[in-house]
Design an enzyme around this catalytic site. Sequence first.
Site, PDB file in Angstrom:
ATOM      1  N   HIS A 127       0.824  -1.209   0.000  1.00 15.69           N
ATOM      2  CA  HIS A 127       0.000   0.000   0.000  1.00 15.69           C
ATOM      3  C   HIS A 127       0.863   1.267   0.000  1.00 15.69           C
ATOM      4  CE1 HIS A 127      -3.136  -2.802   0.906  1.00 15.69           C
ATOM      5  NE2 HIS A 127      -2.653  -3.082   2.097  1.00 15.69           N
ATOM      6  N   HIS A 166      -6.727  -4.753  -1.394  1.00 13.98           N
ATOM      7  CA  HIS A 166      -5.989  -6.017  -1.342  1.00 13.98           C
ATOM      8  C   HIS A 166      -6.241  -6.876  -2.573  1.00 13.98           C
ATOM      9  CE1 HIS A 166      -6.130  -4.757   2.901  1.00 13.98           C
ATOM     10  NE2 HIS A 166      -4.919  -5.265   2.929  1.00 13.98           N
TER      11      HIS A 166
END
Lengths: 333, 333
Positions: free
Chosen positions: B58, B221
């Site tokens: 991320h 994700h």
Amino acid sequence: MPVRQLVNDPADLVPEALRGFARAHPALVRHNEDPAFVVRARQEGAKVALVSGGGSGHEPLHVGFVGEGMLDAAVPGAVFASPTAYQIKAAIEAADRGQGVLLIVKNYTGDVLNFQIAAELAADDGIETRTVLVDDDLATDGQDEGGPGRRGTAAVVAVEKICGAAAERGASLDDLLALGERVTRSARTLALALASCTQPGQDRPSFDLADDEIEFGVGIHGEHGVARRPYGPVRDLVGELTRPIVKTLELGHGDSVIAIVNGLGSTHDLELAAVHGELTAILDDLGVDVARSLVGSYVTSLDMRGCSITLLRADDELVELWDAPVRTPALTW
Amino acid sequence: MPVRQLVNDPADLVPEALRGFARAHPALVRHNEDPAFVVRARQEGAKVALVSGGGSGHEPLHVGFVGEGMLDAAVPGAVFASPTAYQIKAAIEAADRGQGVLLIVKNYTGDVLNFQIAAELAADDGIETRTVLVDDDLATDGQDEGGPGRRGTAAVVAVEKICGAAAERGASLDDLLALGERVTRSARTLALALASCTQPGQDRPSFDLADDEIEFGVGIHGEHGVARRPYGPVRDLVGELTRPIVKTLELGHGDSVIAIVNGLGSTHDLELAAVHGELTAILDDLGVDVARSLVGSYVTSLDMRGCSITLLRADDELVELWDAPVRTPALTW
């Protein structure tokens, strides 16, 4: 069917993006719609102004570097196309504070030509300019005898940052020209692509690669590189980019560099950090001091996957100017 | 054949990237190798410490937000996997300056569990903690009665920025908890993907889309979103993201927001700027004041193509804390 991108009509992307960009940074920049350029929101005090520009699709370059300590104005063309001389001339006028204007131009035929015409038009109006031509791309070194010469790529960020800092301190137009030329002369860049980019509205990338290939020596306009090479671990790929630069700049034990690891558009921060790790490992082994590093996507080629490495032979003066305060949409410290 | 990325052994990517990242920012952060966490290079004076973390992939979240005015430490797990309680506990100890530690946790089962165990271990050692659970993803609102609740996504940047500013000014642990919960409660996010992401070492993205589809309501994700919708102009897509947020936050004429337009990994700056332009046009029409905007790739999902929009209902206090100085690798003003 066009590749899915976040656009309306592709022909409107650049003006719409400029509007959205300026709206995000009202304290830093002002966007002139027609002719299109971006200029600092606040212009106080006499100084030499810095103006750069070129095709769009390389963001945050150049509009993201308008602000205190860097550019006074930036002139965006259409995607991968030079801005017009008329645009550039308008930006020169908007940026000028009576001390002359330094033009920072990446070495591409269209940009060189249009900046030159704009400089002549500005001279007619009594605005003195000088032009730093940035030509750092080692992949195009020695190609085409009598041709356009090396392309300008990520070293332009260092030229803008370092000359920008000196301009804030009152450096003269001729001093800034000499400084910009010194930075350009002291910097080389090499890039590779893992996948090419797709122009908005097009249905495929500008070139295809097999699963086990990379494109070595790419520029920033989706053009082919100078060689197709095998894909491999990042350790090997970074070595292929770094060694020719080290050799050309004759870097060795005790030398010092400013390093730019630049993502070409779709390269993840994890990958760029890994590239930086491999780069510093190589330079550590050589005894070359990495004085400063800039790691991120600063000079992109739309959504190209890949990276460039720029090394700039540094000394105390360049590092000190690099460290000077900067406050722009894309670079602040 | 794995998709070409800039990696050595994919299993080594996160530790290698952390090393390369820390090497690029020696003035700001220090990287502890084992257990892995990133902590401020300088820790002076008593204050409540802020610690966040979660799976890697991320970036720049969270390690890029360690520094003055934001986090004191960040704990990265493997790609898309929670860090261990042992790692988190070590980061809490390294960050603690005797005033307690605020844990900022995105709502994912693994993260919640491991941060909770770490908090208990820290309590055993006499370190007081509070936990702000960030659950801003509107796409997962009301799903799965008794399930995990809304996911935590890009609003975490606002929680870290605003609580970070308050912590520098000496806010107490309980005040910071209340502030963080207020920001979380006042913010909602929606995301869409134009193409999914590929885990390092994998040979294909986590899901495929037809040329005329987008994935609506994705998380960070690589998981499927809540609906497959038709691809369309960015104007329409931004409307689909914005309207449900406006409705949920009950935003109307005279209200004020902080807006985050976030790239999910491979979305070009031109596209994000275009998204911001469309977003502000919608909010202008509604009479909602866009007090501040953050536009860029801050909470990514590896190389996913797409974006999220976060709106945070703002007041003078939140805007003032948002504006407070910050100096981290990924956010500085």
